[in-house]
Scaffold this motif. Sequence first.
Motif, PDB file in Angstrom:
ATOM      1  N   VAL A 199       0.856  -1.187   0.000  1.00  0.00           N
ATOM      2  CA  VAL A 199       0.000   0.000   0.000  1.00  0.00           C
ATOM      3  C   VAL A 199       0.889   1.234   0.000  1.00  0.00           C
ATOM      4  O   VAL A 199       1.714   1.426   0.894  1.00  0.00           O
ATOM      5  N   GLN A 204      -0.779   5.281   3.415  1.00  0.00           N
ATOM      6  CA  GLN A 204      -1.768   5.041   4.453  1.00  0.00           C
ATOM      7  C   GLN A 204      -2.583   6.315   4.652  1.00  0.00           C
ATOM      8  O   GLN A 204      -2.031   7.387   4.827  1.00  0.00           O
ATOM      9  N   THR A 205      -3.884   6.183   4.613  1.00  0.00           N
ATOM     10  CA  THR A 205      -4.751   7.347   4.792  1.00  0.00           C
ATOM     11  C   THR A 205      -5.163   7.442   6.258  1.00  0.00           C
ATOM     12  O   THR A 205      -5.297   6.441   6.948  1.00  0.00           O
ATOM     13  N   ALA A 238      -9.659   7.903   2.414  1.00  0.00           N
ATOM     14  CA  ALA A 238      -9.712   6.505   1.966  1.00  0.00           C
ATOM     15  C   ALA A 238     -10.776   6.325   0.887  1.00  0.00           C
ATOM     16  O   ALA A 238     -10.551   5.608  -0.103  1.00  0.00           O
ATOM     17  N   MET A 270      -9.406   7.789  -2.384  1.00  0.00           N
ATOM     18  CA  MET A 270      -8.394   6.922  -2.979  1.00  0.00           C
ATOM     19  C   MET A 270      -9.031   5.660  -3.548  1.00  0.00           C
ATOM     20  O   MET A 270      -8.627   5.164  -4.604  1.00  0.00           O
ATOM     21  N   ALA A 271     -10.039   5.140  -2.869  1.00  0.00           N
ATOM     22  CA  ALA A 271     -10.735   3.954  -3.347  1.00  0.00           C
ATOM     23  C   ALA A 271     -11.432   4.238  -4.667  1.00  0.00           C
ATOM     24  O   ALA A 271     -11.370   3.425  -5.605  1.00  0.00           O
ATOM     25  N   GLN A 304      -6.673  -2.496  -4.907  1.00  0.00           N
ATOM     26  CA  GLN A 304      -6.389  -1.288  -4.149  1.00  0.00           C
ATOM     27  C   GLN A 304      -7.690  -0.612  -3.708  1.00  0.00           C
ATOM     28  O   GLN A 304      -7.810  -0.134  -2.566  1.00  0.00           O
ATOM     29  N   GLN A 341      -8.906   0.084   0.180  1.00  0.00           N
ATOM     30  CA  GLN A 341      -9.170   1.432   0.689  1.00  0.00           C
ATOM     31  C   GLN A 341     -10.597   1.576   1.208  1.00  0.00           C
ATOM     32  O   GLN A 341     -10.836   2.282   2.200  1.00  0.00           O
ATOM     33  N   HIS A 359     -10.525   0.054   4.501  1.00  0.00           N
ATOM     34  CA  HIS A 359      -9.804   0.954   5.412  1.00  0.00           C
ATOM     35  C   HIS A 359     -10.722   2.084   5.868  1.00  0.00           C
ATOM     36  O   HIS A 359     -10.746   2.448   7.059  1.00  0.00           O
TER      37      HIS A 359
END
Length: 342
Positions: free
Chosen positions: A42, A45-46, A52, A55-56, A67, A71, A74
């Motif tokens: 990764v 890290q968010t 998150a 980014m997702a 990925q 996310q 996460h």
Amino acid sequence: MKRIGLLLGTMAVLSGCQSMGPESTIDSRSIYRGDNSLLYQVKKQTSSPDQAMQMAAMAYQAGDLDQSLFQYLHALELDPKRYAALVWVGRIHRERGNAQLAELAFDDVLTSDPENLDALAEKGLLKLAGRNHEAAVKLLSKAVALDQRRQGHGDGLDPANVTGLKVDSQSPLKVYNGLGVLADLRNDFLQSEAYYRLALLIDPRSVLVQNSLGYSYYLDGQWSEAERTYQRGIDYDASYQPLWRNYGLLLARMERYEEALSAFEQIGNKAQASNDVGYICLVEGKLDVAEQFFRSAIEQSPAHYDVAWENLNRVQQLRRIRQMGTGPDSVAVVPTEQPVAQ
């Protein structure tokens, strides 16, 4: 809560482990089920669920589903009530064909938020894909009722009364499209068209809906309307493969074989296209024409196109049965690139 079990696989990621022993594996019920190498790769890290989620979404648009899945999970760990993240987890699994994991995710959302429209819609589409039509109708109809309530049309509006429904840009397009598909399966083409028209009010350029409407016209025998609808959809997005597939099916049924070949070649090689046209001719009982296309497929790819050989053998079997004048016709071997509906 189911989510605790589902997130066990993610905990190893977030703990920063660098190695896994032989007894340290992702739980079999983990909803992650992605590329394990991602667990240690990764890039960033968010620290907030909003980051998150962003980014997702970016990873999903880029086609990096592992990925994206990581996310979204996460984001859910950072904010356990971020139900939109869990809906996306389920959606990704549904798109990947992981029906059980997808349903676990949707059910977990609906346990905490029974009127979550997105989860109802996605679970309804999952049931439709699994041919559980009764459950699909129930879920999608509830989603429509919630959408109507959101627009101030009350709780008592029957989703089956299509003429009374209203939509706007926020309405769930796939829900109305899905109800149209279910109406087609009942051969209720007037109702299906009404649902598709509502979906087109939500997004007039939706290739999903153009494909569904075109196939509905095809089923109803309105082939000219189907052709115009497919062509319009292709004009909107020529990369949408289901449109080309169904357009090729229609052209082959209309005996416009060269055009059908051209349509199928948009989504496969020439050998596959020839086999697909031959398959349709075989189903139609046009054995001589089917044989020509199967032989063409074999000539173009003699070493790698076993399905064409199988279908050619089936042509010869059916021809012998016809000559004997006894026995029912058999069913063709389904090709790898079988024309499929919606």
